[in-house]
Design an enzyme around this catalytic site. Sequence first.
Site, PDB file in Angstrom:
ATOM      1  N   LYS A   1       6.067   3.178   3.503  1.00 36.46           N
ATOM      2  CA  LYS A   1       6.887   2.212   4.630  1.00 36.46           C
ATOM      3  C   LYS A   1       6.125   2.656   6.067  1.00 36.46           C
ATOM      4  O   LYS A   1       6.133   3.863   6.402  1.00 36.46           O
ATOM      5  CB  LYS A   1       8.149   2.504   4.675  1.00 36.46           C
ATOM      6  CG  LYS A   1       9.197   1.920   3.364  1.00 36.46           C
ATOM      7  CD  LYS A   1       9.376   0.386   3.675  1.00 36.46           C
ATOM      8  CE  LYS A   1      10.415   0.143   2.613  1.00 36.46           C
ATOM      9  NZ  LYS A   1      10.817  -1.180   2.725  1.00 36.46           N
TER      10      LYS A   1
ATOM     11  N   GLU B   1       2.813  -5.280   2.685  1.00 32.02           N
ATOM     12  CA  GLU B   1       3.983  -6.400   2.900  1.00 32.02           C
ATOM     13  C   GLU B   1       4.213  -6.489   4.177  1.00 32.02           C
ATOM     14  O   GLU B   1       4.632  -5.646   4.944  1.00 32.02           O
ATOM     15  CB  GLU B   1       5.133  -5.635   2.044  1.00 32.02           C
ATOM     16  CG  GLU B   1       4.957  -5.718   0.692  1.00 32.02           C
ATOM     17  CD  GLU B   1       6.311  -5.068   0.089  1.00 32.02           C
ATOM     18  OE1 GLU B   1       7.565  -5.164   0.550  1.00 32.02           O
ATOM     19  OE2 GLU B   1       6.161  -4.493  -0.958  1.00 32.02           O
TER      20      GLU B   1
ATOM     21  N   ASP C   1       7.232 -10.679   1.033  1.00 32.83           N
ATOM     22  CA  ASP C   1       8.369 -10.468   0.438  1.00 32.83           C
ATOM     23  C   ASP C   1       9.568 -11.185   1.102  1.00 32.83           C
ATOM     24  O   ASP C   1      10.238 -12.063   0.623  1.00 32.83           O
ATOM     25  CB  ASP C   1       8.662  -8.743   0.692  1.00 32.83           C
ATOM     26  CG  ASP C   1       9.903  -8.207   0.334  1.00 32.83           C
ATOM     27  OD1 ASP C   1      10.961  -9.020  -0.386  1.00 32.83           O
ATOM     28  OD2 ASP C   1      10.374  -7.176   0.516  1.00 32.83           O
TER      29      ASP C   1
END
Length: 329
Positions: A136, A193, A216
């Site tokens: 992340k 993403e 996403d």
Amino acid sequence: MTRSARLFRYRLPIDSGIVLSGQQLDERVGYVAQLRDGACVGCGEIAPLVGLSVESSEQAEQQAISLLTNWVGGQDSAEMALYPSVAFGFSMALMCLSGQLPSQVPYHTVPLLSAGSMADTAAMGALAECRLAKVKVGRAVPGQEAEQVNQLLCRFPHLSLRLDANRAWTLEQAIDFSSAVNTAHLPRIAFMEEPCRHPSDSLYFARESGIALAWDETLQHAVRQADFRVNSLSGAKTLVLKPTLIGSVQRCAQLIGDAQAAGMSVVISSALESSLGLTQLARLSHWLLPESLPGLDTLHLFSAQLEIPWPGSTLPLHSLQQHIQVWQS
Ligand SMILES: [Mg+2]
């Protein structure tokens, strides 16, 4: 009549500090539908996610009860317009009931880290065994996060990464990130993403940086449009598919087929389901996408598992009976 059904509502504490739509999530609430037909039993998890699902828990509960009532009575519900979480959980329960979902599968997932996890010895130890991890980003200064990604890729020469910025960046910040990633490391970024707030910026960024793009949030929004066509998402290499937010197993399978026909790959991912839902997603992923590693490393955010343990997890296991049965017939 040989059919019966029960609906359980679970509440499981979450100790992650996750914030969804500005609200701290400290508990996961969801439902498990249990279908019985003669000697066969099948369960499916119906767990709308606050801030991401269109339906509330209460709406999902009401609809699940109508649907299960019809099913027990042998009535066809094909014409019912279902919420995504209800469609997914119910179709999954039916598949398990009829034995269609393979049960012997490898329970692989891609470990999930944040760019700051470099100091976490346990997380780093686990990476030594991995070829692929998810990081992340979008939570600190882009250049610093890129430096942490560089260090990770230097330290683990066999590792590739999926990155996820959850739309945190402006185009400029995304470019700050990519220009600070070592050029030699770029081929080891499998995809990123949702780098930017605006999908058009993400598309531009992907072309400029050479980092492949995955949708996403953009996929979740697109599938709600009545005239949705998967071709509208081309420009990305990969779609991240969270069945709880998309719909029935059949709809997911159709979407996967359409995406592949349009030249995109698909990764199945969790929407913070319990261990019951996660194990079913692992089975679904292996069945529909045998070559693709799903993103299901979210169980550690919970402090307990539900009914079906994730292989190897040491978290305590709750049975369904420890939770509230809200309906039966
Ligand atoms: Mg994502």
